[in-house]
Design an enzyme around this catalytic site. Structure first.
Site, PDB file in Angstrom:
ATOM      1  N   CYS A 152      42.141  45.165  45.108  1.00 58.54           N
ATOM      2  CA  CYS A 152      41.591  46.499  44.830  1.00 58.54           C
ATOM      3  C   CYS A 152      42.278  47.618  45.597  1.00 58.54           C
ATOM      4  CB  CYS A 152      40.094  46.524  45.124  1.00 58.54           C
ATOM      5  SG  CYS A 152      39.678  46.588  46.877  1.00 58.54           S
ATOM      6  N   CYS A 157      41.718  48.598  51.068  1.00 68.02           N
ATOM      7  CA  CYS A 157      42.005  48.321  52.471  1.00 68.02           C
ATOM      8  C   CYS A 157      43.453  48.666  52.829  1.00 68.02           C
ATOM      9  CB  CYS A 157      41.765  46.843  52.751  1.00 68.02           C
ATOM     10  SG  CYS A 157      42.906  45.826  51.789  1.00 68.02           S
ATOM     11  N   CYS A 184      43.232  43.385  54.216  1.00 66.17           N
ATOM     12  CA  CYS A 184      42.328  42.229  54.076  1.00 66.17           C
ATOM     13  C   CYS A 184      43.071  40.911  54.021  1.00 66.17           C
ATOM     14  CB  CYS A 184      41.434  42.387  52.851  1.00 66.17           C
ATOM     15  SG  CYS A 184      42.315  42.254  51.283  1.00 66.17           S
ATOM     16  N   CYS A 203      40.043  52.224  41.134  1.00 65.46           N
ATOM     17  CA  CYS A 203      38.940  53.172  41.316  1.00 65.46           C
ATOM     18  C   CYS A 203      37.984  52.941  40.161  1.00 65.46           C
ATOM     19  CB  CYS A 203      39.464  54.603  41.290  1.00 65.46           C
ATOM     20  SG  CYS A 203      38.129  55.808  41.281  1.00 65.46           S
ATOM     21  N   VAL A 257      53.739  30.626  56.307  1.00 63.70           N
ATOM     22  CA  VAL A 257      53.094  31.837  55.801  1.00 63.70           C
ATOM     23  C   VAL A 257      53.985  33.058  56.014  1.00 63.70           C
ATOM     24  CG1 VAL A 257      51.186  33.425  56.204  1.00 63.70           C
ATOM     25  CG2 VAL A 257      50.746  31.006  55.963  1.00 63.70           C
ATOM     26  N   ASN A 271      51.076  35.662  53.090  1.00 63.59           N
ATOM     27  CA  ASN A 271      49.681  35.190  53.148  1.00 63.59           C
ATOM     28  C   ASN A 271      48.896  35.552  51.887  1.00 63.59           C
ATOM     29  OD1 ASN A 271      47.669  33.815  54.708  1.00 63.59           O
ATOM     30  ND2 ASN A 271      46.648  35.782  55.042  1.00 63.59           N
ATOM     31  N   VAL A 326      48.015  31.749  50.743  1.00 62.46           N
ATOM     32  CA  VAL A 326      47.277  30.994  51.755  1.00 62.46           C
ATOM     33  C   VAL A 326      45.987  31.738  52.125  1.00 62.46           C
ATOM     34  CG1 VAL A 326      47.364  30.162  54.129  1.00 62.46           C
ATOM     35  CG2 VAL A 326      49.320  29.813  52.622  1.00 62.46           C
ATOM     36  N   LYS A 384      55.603  38.318  29.518  1.00 61.07           N
ATOM     37  CA  LYS A 384      54.330  38.016  30.189  1.00 61.07           C
ATOM     38  C   LYS A 384      53.224  38.711  29.411  1.00 61.07           C
ATOM     39  CE  LYS A 384      51.803  39.163  34.489  1.00 61.07           C
ATOM     40  NZ  LYS A 384      51.925  39.520  35.907  1.00 61.07           N
ATOM     41  N   GLU A 414      20.379  49.593  41.223  1.00 57.71           N
ATOM     42  CA  GLU A 414      19.074  50.175  40.910  1.00 57.71           C
ATOM     43  C   GLU A 414      17.980  49.175  41.293  1.00 57.71           C
ATOM     44  OE1 GLU A 414      18.727  51.856  36.996  1.00 57.71           O
ATOM     45  OE2 GLU A 414      16.541  51.882  37.088  1.00 57.71           O
ATOM     46  N   ARG A 416      15.668  51.132  25.305  1.00 65.80           N
ATOM     47  CA  ARG A 416      16.667  52.195  25.078  1.00 65.80           C
ATOM     48  C   ARG A 416      17.595  51.793  23.934  1.00 65.80           C
ATOM     49  NH1 ARG A 416      18.765  56.980  27.104  1.00 65.80           N
ATOM     50  NH2 ARG A 416      17.069  57.176  28.587  1.00 65.80           N
ATOM     51  N   GLU A 436      25.713  59.123  31.867  1.00 69.50           N
ATOM     52  CA  GLU A 436      25.866  57.995  30.949  1.00 69.50           C
ATOM     53  C   GLU A 436      26.447  58.351  29.583  1.00 69.50           C
ATOM     54  OE1 GLU A 436      22.235  55.141  31.628  1.00 69.50           O
ATOM     55  OE2 GLU A 436      21.621  57.219  31.827  1.00 69.50           O
TER      56      GLU A 436
HETATM   57  C1  LIG Z   1      46.203  40.318  44.361  1.00 70.59           C
HETATM   58  C2  LIG Z   1      47.249  39.307  44.062  1.00 70.59           C
HETATM   59  C3  LIG Z   1      48.024  39.470  42.937  1.00 70.59           C
HETATM   60  C4  LIG Z   1      48.994  38.506  42.625  1.00 70.59           C
HETATM   61  N1  LIG Z   1      49.721  38.693  41.499  1.00 70.59           N
HETATM   62  C5  LIG Z   1      50.647  37.782  41.148  1.00 70.59           C
HETATM   63  C6  LIG Z   1      51.403  37.963  39.963  1.00 70.59           C
HETATM   64  O1  LIG Z   1      51.278  38.947  39.252  1.00 70.59           O
HETATM   65  N2  LIG Z   1      52.285  36.991  39.643  1.00 70.59           N
HETATM   66  C7  LIG Z   1      52.465  35.879  40.423  1.00 70.59           C
HETATM   67  O2  LIG Z   1      53.300  35.040  40.083  1.00 70.59           O
HETATM   68  N3  LIG Z   1      51.785  35.706  41.565  1.00 70.59           N
HETATM   69  C8  LIG Z   1      50.878  36.636  41.938  1.00 70.59           C
HETATM   70  N4  LIG Z   1      50.156  36.450  43.093  1.00 70.59           N
HETATM   71  C9  LIG Z   1      50.388  35.255  43.900  1.00 70.59           C
HETATM   72  C10 LIG Z   1      51.237  35.510  45.172  1.00 70.59           C
HETATM   73  O3  LIG Z   1      51.274  36.841  45.511  1.00 70.59           O
HETATM   74  C11 LIG Z   1      52.661  35.068  45.027  1.00 70.59           C
HETATM   75  O4  LIG Z   1      52.705  33.719  44.700  1.00 70.59           O
HETATM   76  C12 LIG Z   1      53.494  35.343  46.292  1.00 70.59           C
HETATM   77  O5  LIG Z   1      54.833  35.333  45.937  1.00 70.59           O
HETATM   78  C13 LIG Z   1      53.231  34.351  47.428  1.00 70.59           C
HETATM   79  O6  LIG Z   1      54.034  34.698  48.528  1.00 70.59           O
HETATM   80  P1  LIG Z   1      53.493  34.753  50.013  1.00 70.59           P
HETATM   81  O7  LIG Z   1      54.651  35.029  50.881  1.00 70.59           O
HETATM   82  O8  LIG Z   1      52.389  35.680  50.139  1.00 70.59           O
HETATM   83  O9  LIG Z   1      52.974  33.280  50.172  1.00 70.59           O
HETATM   84  P2  LIG Z   1      52.149  32.597  51.368  1.00 70.59           P
HETATM   85  O10 LIG Z   1      50.692  32.753  51.083  1.00 70.59           O
HETATM   86  O11 LIG Z   1      52.616  33.154  52.658  1.00 70.59           O
HETATM   87  O12 LIG Z   1      52.576  31.122  51.159  1.00 70.59           O
HETATM   88  C14 LIG Z   1      52.318  30.466  49.961  1.00 70.59           C
HETATM   89  C15 LIG Z   1      52.695  28.987  49.979  1.00 70.59           C
HETATM   90  O13 LIG Z   1      54.092  28.832  49.946  1.00 70.59           O
HETATM   91  C16 LIG Z   1      54.532  27.950  50.954  1.00 70.59           C
HETATM   92  N5  LIG Z   1      55.825  28.442  51.424  1.00 70.59           N
HETATM   93  C17 LIG Z   1      56.143  29.734  51.658  1.00 70.59           C
HETATM   94  N6  LIG Z   1      57.440  29.812  52.013  1.00 70.59           N
HETATM   95  C18 LIG Z   1      57.920  28.551  52.015  1.00 70.59           C
HETATM   96  C19 LIG Z   1      59.193  27.996  52.297  1.00 70.59           C
HETATM   97  N7  LIG Z   1      60.193  28.748  52.632  1.00 70.59           N
HETATM   98  N8  LIG Z   1      59.325  26.648  52.206  1.00 70.59           N
HETATM   99  C20 LIG Z   1      58.292  25.864  51.860  1.00 70.59           C
HETATM  100  N9  LIG Z   1      57.075  26.350  51.574  1.00 70.59           N
HETATM  101  C21 LIG Z   1      56.890  27.674  51.650  1.00 70.59           C
HETATM  102  C22 LIG Z   1      53.459  28.018  52.010  1.00 70.59           C
HETATM  103  O14 LIG Z   1      53.409  26.837  52.764  1.00 70.59           O
HETATM  104  C23 LIG Z   1      52.215  28.227  51.192  1.00 70.59           C
HETATM  105  O15 LIG Z   1      51.684  27.016  50.768  1.00 70.59           O
HETATM  106  C24 LIG Z   1      49.188  37.397  43.449  1.00 70.59           C
HETATM  107  C25 LIG Z   1      48.412  37.242  44.601  1.00 70.59           C
HETATM  108  C26 LIG Z   1      47.456  38.188  44.902  1.00 70.59           C
HETATM  109  C27 LIG Z   1      46.633  38.019  46.131  1.00 70.59           C
HETATM  110  S1  FES Z   2      35.733  53.886  43.424  1.00 66.64           S
HETATM  111 FE1  FES Z   2      37.100  55.543  43.373  1.00 66.64          FE
HETATM  112  S2  FES Z   2      35.848  57.217  43.837  1.00 66.64           S
HETATM  113 FE2  FES Z   2      34.454  55.570  43.638  1.00 66.64          FE
HETATM  114  S1  FES Z   3      42.625  44.618  48.440  1.00 65.88           S
HETATM  115 FE1  FES Z   3      40.505  44.749  48.098  1.00 65.88          FE
HETATM  116  S2  FES Z   3      39.773  44.787  50.136  1.00 65.88           S
HETATM  117 FE2  FES Z   3      41.833  44.382  50.387  1.00 65.88          FE
END
Ligand SMILES: Cc1cc2nc3c(=O)[nH]c(=O)nc-3n(C[C@H](O)[C@H](O)[C@H](O)COP(=O)(O)OP(=O)(O)OC[C@H]3O[C@@H](n4cnc5c(N)ncnc54)[C@H](O)[C@@H]3O)c2cc1C
Ligand code: FES
Ligand code: FES
Length: 1331
Positions: free
Chosen positions: A49, A52, A74, A149, A257, A260, A263, A421, A804, A882, A1263
């Site tokens: 969202c 944060c 977050c 939003c 990580v 993250n 994870v 996609k 409400e 309603r 509304e």
């Molecule tokens: C809000 C949100 C939206 C997202 N949207 C998409 C999207 O549109 N498309 C999509 O494909 N994904 C999406 N993702 C998933 C994620 O963001 C991706 O997969 C991202 O690339 C993960 O990378 P990271 O560095 O954060 O991984 P981490 O969470 O840091 O690690 C993920 C995993 O990979 C392993 N790892 C990392 N690096 C290595 C390495 N070098 N060797 C071995 N293992 C390794 C870790 O051990 C762990 O298990 C989304 C996630 C969120 C939270």
């Molecule tokens: S959520 Fe964006 S102003 Fe309320």
């Molecule tokens: S992205 Fe929603 S609280 Fe962090």
């Protein structure tokens, strides 16, 4: 490992050194709980969202520069921030220092309503400007992909921020007479802008805080490994590859990580625990980026934003034929998550998560990317091919191995690549199906030499269609190949009808559609590149529409409203576009929401324990293990409720805690109270509950089959239905299902309860729209009189009806806990808990039979309305009432009968939601209207206009309509939208395009204003004037972003004749104005405005003699004199809406005080092959009487429209057949984002239409405009009709709501859809069901 290291970083310029950092702690919790920097908000906790968002700045030794990135606090582990500088919203400006231009512009451009999302938007744009002080509008939009939003509808936010953008072609509001060049013709229509951009402070990049010099120094000395040890997790940050490999050898189960973003989600939502985390972000080999002879090599820790930058550069520098794959990766990254995620997520994380819907893996697989793997003492290279993924989230890597790098290859001449996609929402959404497709031809021919087709979303792993590819080698790229490929793919990519994720038929069709797109785009490229050498099959021009990539023109918008007549008193701001009075504080993060209250001494935290079964007897509850865990104080169940465990709304059919039986998944069974949030939540998961399952009823159809209804059917009838049908020239019958909707207020349900220590007194801070109702239910649960309970609400971060009645779920439990422990107790529901337990808009099933005449005139309508109410009645009976009053939408129906059924099911109770049943009934009305139009073959707008209500008509509730403005709105909208010429243009477009179709629709609305329960139409106010002349205003309504307090201050200012700056509203509380009605039904301005007016009149009357004695005195002098004269300067005001006297039995009397009207016209474009769609233009004309505040009213119109757009075209709650809600967060449940607003969005407030029935001639607005988004639904349907006609399919079809890509694609019948026939219902158990 030895002792934990110290973590050193900066926050807002202040150095912080933390010892013993817990690796499980994220930045957001640290900022909010430890540093009390509460400007950064928790909206979802899962990166979805953007509320944060903070800026993280760090010196990047590999790029040798300081970089600033927006990140989601977050998901950012605190440990990952060593040697960084974090900037939060508090760090860039405040009302006590200076307001930053970013904060100023979103506030003054009316881009902040409830304000909960605002700091996140501010920080996203602030970070962009730190990197690029003069961005393009496209860059601004790109930067906001990860910010949601729920209130504003985004237009105002984008417009405020557009003032930072490089000048575009628009005049920016200086198009003469202070209006925008895009304003429409005719002097009477021109309005001033809603804000004055020329007054904004300029952005001065030299004023920004510098990067702390201390953080530059360490990079000159060698780095050392750091480790941070927590109770359960150790975080190790090595600095060399060897060290990392040794550690991975020692801890093979350890996670690596970087971002993250995977994870973090696993630990939070899937309850995973990884005792050792290795952080490789600082290892040079993993951050490498290098162009080699065969491609570009990226270290596995390179972030997606960085890769995007590098690939863009390569595409700009290298010959186009070499960068086919790079362009495909860029296309995937364009729609990959939001900026905040891309800034931290690494490519290695995406590959190694091995998610079956990874966006990059299909591209990497189809292009045969080379992966370098390493373990201690050895390295090896493997190709990412069909064997790389060995199972769900498994790869060929050995536990001690890591991914070192990936090389993305160049392409050669005669080699082509595409990636596709399709998701529910374009921005920041995971794929339903995605793919990478590569073909290489024998030199100088169109004979396939190599082929790679890889898909995500078609199984538990990224799959390679190996068999298909092998069969097609050596074949020429022509129609026969296309035909063969599709037949092969259908067989090879089989999906079980019960496959996880659902949408099985859609996914299968998409797999073919993508190939078809690829086929055409390759033909196109072959023709372009080898025009002279190869005889390429020509593509009919109308088919080229299949190959176009999604693009959107720059947004434009016009807002028209009536100017206040010249000569009004300068203190009279009624009718002026005054900005929301808290907007600046919201933008600086100073505005206080419930969970921003500082922690109380000895405060405890509560976590709910809820049912995992939809319907079951509770055999046992065992909290023994939970009670042994650290920090746990107690576990509460029904027996701990001191008063009555019985609770509810309208009828008392709920419990504070379940007793004996659970009736939905998410039913509150108990609660753990502990010293911290983490301890409470951990212990709540350790409570063991055993169930004896009972048969659940989940869907409306189940309820009909089992006759599970709350009441016998209720009927509303007028005229003679049988006679009506007898007079009809034609009769139609049909059915429509309308799905539910999640409120998705950005601030989740929250309560803080503080026992006062004597006489059973308790003070509660609750995020609720109904303080009085909460007070009553809390008192009942605690067994004390209501006069001991004070409920206080300063502001809430959005409600939309969801706060409400449903707030009582949480606040009663928290109150019981506070009473029992005699300590303050707090609970903020996590987003997934909130979505699970709190219910939403009632799903509806509507059946109709309608009689009409040849010209389309309606003569008889017979309806059956079924709603899924869930496990308790809550407000559903009022919602249905309603709905029954809005079965006509805006059409006169002489003979009508509506029969309603309130289905009792085992889902969490559904409840109030903006529109309160009316949108469902009105959508059904437009559905049968659409059916009439199709049947009688006349232009839609002609039949609709013919049936619109006229002045003096009676509704079927026998209420005479006065001041009927629907015709005016209709005519203005038809004209301002150039409906007739655009109809022709749409038809022409559709003739020229086979695979893209446009649709146009115009939709009216009429919305009755009053609570249907007559007693609720009352309000109170309390006005104190202090001796310095300042005024403290209190009224019964809550501020939830709609600007109620601002409007009420405007009313008081006009009534008292003093400037707005003299008046303050602090909060809403039950001890100042008692017995208030919920802030709901759009009537809060009407009711509270009149109560305030009443109080002001009482005070003015008292002041009259003093003013007479000193006619030239000032306000302050009069007040001072009044005080000295012992005149009371405090008055309570009251208002009850007169003449409401509807009698249900007789169906007569006045049911609504008045009606609001509006009309919208929308045009959309759909991709017939994928179901993708975009809103090209929406024109709205809305009747709001004499607007109290046009900025607020336009904000409500736009916000409601966008929420309606989500409802009718995007948002889909998905339940398992056992009643488990899958869609429990922004990851799976998609609300509209900024990219979804109509490219052209014009809103006009009807002029010269004062309303005699409400304060200062205004009208309700909260509304009524929501339903206008049905224009998008019917525009989509119109486009689908054109798509079906192009395939030779004529006649009616059923389109349920919401019109998602899945429904659109499945309805656009063609050769491909016919190859994927759906499984026969009843022969399998589906993954999800329509409830
Ligand atoms: C809000 C949100 C939206 C997202 N949207 C998409 C999207 O549109 N498309 C999509 O494909 N994904 C999406 N993702 C998933 C994620 O963001 C991706 O997969 C991202 O690339 C993960 O990378 P990271 O560095 O954060 O991984 P981490 O969470 O840091 O690690 C993920 C995993 O990979 C392993 N790892 C990392 N690096 C290595 C390495 N070098 N060797 C071995 N293992 C390794 C870790 O051990 C762990 O298990 C989304 C996630 C969120 C939270
Ligand atoms: S959520 Fe964006 S102003 Fe309320
Ligand atoms: S992205 Fe929603 S609280 Fe962090």
């Amino acid at each position: 490992m030895e002792e934990s290291d110290e973590l050193l970083f900066f926050i807002n310029g202040h150095k912080v050194v933390e010892k013993n950092v817990d690796p499980e702690l994220n930045l957001l919790t640290y900022l909010r709980n430890k540093l009390c920097l509460t400007g950064t908000k928790l909206g979802c906790g899962e990166g979805g969202c953007g509320s944060c968002t903070v800026m993280v700045s760090k010196y990047n030794p590999f790029q040798k520069t300081v970089i600033h990135v927006a990140v989601n606090a977050c998901l950012a582990p605190l440990c990952s921030l060593h040697h960084t500088a974090v900037t939060t919203v508090e760090g860039i400006g405040s009302t006590t220092t200076r307001i930053h231009p970013v904060q100023e512009r979103i506030a003054k451009a009316h881009g902040s309503q409830c304000g909960f999302c605002t700091p996140g938007f501010v920080m996203s744009v602030y970070t962009l400007l730190r990197n690029n002080p003069e961005p393009t509008m496209e860059e601004i939009e790109d930067t906001l992909q990860g910010n949601l939003c729920r209130c504003t509808g985004y237009r105002a936010i984008l417009e405020g921020f557009s003032t930072f953008a490089k000048p575009s072609n628009c005049c920016g509001g200086s198009g003469g007479k202070n209006v925008c060049c895009k304003g429409q013709s005719g002097a009477a229509q021109l309005s001033p802008r809603l804000f004055e951009a020329s007054e904004f402070k300029p952005l001065d990049p030299t004023q920004e805080p510098i990067f702390p010099p201390e953080l530059l120094l360490p990079h000159e000395s060698p780095q050392r490994t750091l480790s941070f040890k927590g109770d359960r997790v150790t975080w190790i940050q090595p600095t060399t590859l060897n060290e990392l490999l040794t550690l991975k050898g020692r801890y093979p189960e350890a996670r690596l990580v970087v971002g993250n973003t995977e994870v973090g989600i696993e630990m939070k939502l899937k309850n995973m625990l990884y005792p050792v985390i290795l952080a490789p972000a600082h290892i040079p080999e993993l951050n490498l980026s290098q162009r080699t002879e065969t491609g570009i090599l990226f270290g596995a820790a390179c972030t997606l934003s960085y890769i995007r930058g590098q690939l863009k550069q390569a595409v700009a520098e290298l010959p186009s034929y070499r960068t086919e794959i790079f362009k495909a990766v860029l296309e995937q990254l364009r729609w990959f998550a939001g900026q905040q995620i891309r800034n931290v997520a690494a490519v290695g994380g995406n590959i190694m998560t091995a998610s079956p819907i990874s966006d990059l893996n299909p591209v990497f697989m189809a292009s045969n990317c080379l992966l370098a793997l390493a373990s201690e003492g050895s390295t090896r290279n493997v190709r990412m091919d069909g064997d790389f993924f060995t199972g769900y989230r498994k790869t060929v890597l050995k536990p001690q191995e890591i991914l070192l790098s990936i090389e993305i290859p160049y392409t050669r001449k005669g080699e082509y690549f595409s990636a596709f996609k399709q998701a529910q929402r374009r921005d920041d959404d995971i794929a339903i199906v995605n793919c990478g497709m590569r073909v290489a031809f024998k030199e100088g021919t169109d004979v396939v030499e190599e082929l790679g087709l890889s898909y995500g979303g078609m199984g538990p792993i990224t799959v390679s269609a190996k068999k298909t590819c092998a069969q097609l080698l050596g074949k020429k790229w022509n129609k026969e190949l296309l035909q063969e490929a599709c037949s092969l793919l259908v067989d090879e990519l089989m999906l079980s009808p019960s496959a996880p994720g659902g949408m099985v038929q859609f996914r299968r069709i998409l797999s073919l559609s993508f190939f078809f797109k690829f086929y055409l785009s390759v033909l196109q490229k072959l023709g372009r590149d080898f025009e002279r050498d190869i005889q390429v099959e020509p593509i009919p021009p109308e088919h080229l529409s299949a190959t176009e990539l999604f693009h959107k023109d720059p947004p434009s918008a016009v807002q028209l409203f009536q100017q206040v007549p010249p000569g009004e008193s300068p203190t009279d701001v009624v009718g002026h576009p005054l900005a929301h009075l808290s907007s600046i504080k919201q933008a600086t993060g100073e505005a206080v929401y419930c969970d921003d209250l500082p922690r109380f001494e000895r405060e405890l935290y509560l976590a709910l324990v809820t049912s995992t079964e939809a319907h079951a007897k509770i055999s046992s509850i065992d909290a023994t293990e939970a009670l042994k865990l650290a920090g746990v104080v107690c576990f509460l169940t029904a027996k701990d409720v001191p008063g009555s465990n019985e609770t509810g709304h309208i009828i008392m059919d709920e419990t504070v805690f379940a007793e004996g039986v659970v009736t939905c998944v998410g039913h509150v069974i108990g609660a753990i109270v502990a010293d911290t949030e983490a301890h409470a939540q951990r212990a709540a998961k350790a409570v063991k509950i055993k169930y004896e399952k009972l048969q659940p009823i989940i869907t409306i159809q189940d309820a009909i089959d089992h006759e599970s209804f709350f009441f016998p059917p209720r009927k509303l009838e007028n005229g003679n239905i049988e006679l009506g049908f007898a007079q009809a020239d034609d009769i139609i019958e049909g059915e429509m299902y309308i799905g539910g909707q999640e409120h998705f207020y950005l601030e989740t349900q929250c309560t803080v309860a503080v026992p006062k220590g004597e006489d059973g007194e308790m003070e509660l801070f609750i995020s609720t729209q109904s303080p009085t109702q909460m007070q009553t239910l809390i008192a009942k649960a605690l067994g004390v009189p209501a006069n001991r309970i004070v409920c206080r609400v300063k502001r809430i971060g959005g409600g939309f009806g969801g706060k409400e009645s449903r707030s009582s779920l949480l606040c009663t439990v928290v109150a019981v806990a506070a009473q029992k422990t005699k300590r303050p107790v707090r609970c903020v529901l996590n987003r997934d808990e909130d979505m699970l337990v709190s219910g939403g808009r009632n799903p509806f099933l509507g059946r109709y039979k309608v009689g009409f005449q040849k010209d389309g005139k309606i003569v008889a309508v017979d309806l059956k309305l079924y709603m899924n109410a869930g496990n308790s009645l809550d407000l559903s009976v009022a919602v249905m009432t309603r709905a029954l009053f809005h079965m006509d939408n805006a059409y006169k129906i002489p003979n009508i009968r509506g029969v309603s059924y309130i289905c009792k099911t085992n889902l969490p109770s559904n409840t109030a939601f903006r529109g309160f049943g009316a949108p469902q009934a009105m959508l059904l009305a437009e559905c049968w209207m659409n059916h009439i139009v199709a049947k009688c073959g006349l232009p839609s707008e002609q039949v609709q206009r013919l049936n619109l209500y006229q002045e003096g008509d009676f509704t079927y509730a026998n209420q005479k309509l006065e001041d009927v403005n629907i015709g005016k709105c209709w005519d203005e909208c038809l004209e301002s939208s150039s409906y007739h010429s655009r109809r022709k243009a749409v038809d022409e477009f559709n003739r020229q395009h086979r695979w893209k179709k446009r649709g146009l629709a115009i939709i009216p609305t009429k919305f009755g204003i009053s609570f249907n329960a007559i007693f609720l139409n009352q309000a109170g106010a309390l006005v104190h004037i202090y001796t310095d002349g300042s005024v403290l205003l209190t009224h019964g309504g809550t501020e939830m972003g709609q600007g109620l307090h601002t409007k009420m201050v405007q009313v008081a200012s006009k009534a008292l004749g003093i400037p707005v700056s003299r008046i303050h509203i602090s909060e809403t509380s039950t001890n100042t104005v008692p017995n208030t009605s919920p802030t709901a039904a759009s009537v809060s301005s009407d009711l509270n405005g009149m109560a305030i007016y009443n109080a002001c009149q009482i005070l003015l009357k008292r002041l009259e003699p003093i003013k007479l004695a000193n006619p030239n005195g000032t306000w302050e002098q009069w007040i001072s004199a009044a005080y000295m004269d012992r005149v009371s300067l405090s008055a309570a005001g009251f208002f009850r809406t007169p003449d409401l006297n509807y009698d249900v039995e007789k169906n007569e009397g006045k049911v609504f005080n008045y009606y609001s009207y509006g009309v919208a016209c929308s045009e959309v474009e759909i991709d017939c092959l994928t179901g993708d769609n975009k809103n090209l233009r929406t024109d709205i004309v809305m009747d709001v009487g004499n607007s109290l505040n046009p900025a607020m009213d336009i904000g409500q119109v736009e916000g409601a429209f966008m929420q309606g757009l989500g409802y009718f075209a995007m948002e889909e709650l998905r339940y398992s057949p056992e009643g488990v809600l899958y869609t429990r967060g922004p990851g799976m449940y998609k609300i509209p984002s900024a990219g979804d607003i109509p490219t052209e969005f014009n809103v006009s407030l009807l002029r010269e239409c004062p309303n005699r029935k409400a304060i200062y001639s205004s009208k309700a607005v909260g509304e009524p405009p929501l339903f206008l988004a049905a224009s998008v639904f019917f525009a989509i349907k119109d486009a689908v009709v054109a798509a079906r006609a192009a395939s030779g399919v004529k006649g009616l079809f059923r389109l349920n709501s919401p019109a998602t890509p899945e429904k659109i694609r499945n309805a656009c019948i063609d050769n491909l859809t016919q190859m994927c026939s759906p499984a026969v219902p009843g022969t399998f158990t589906p993954w999800n069901v329509e409830v």
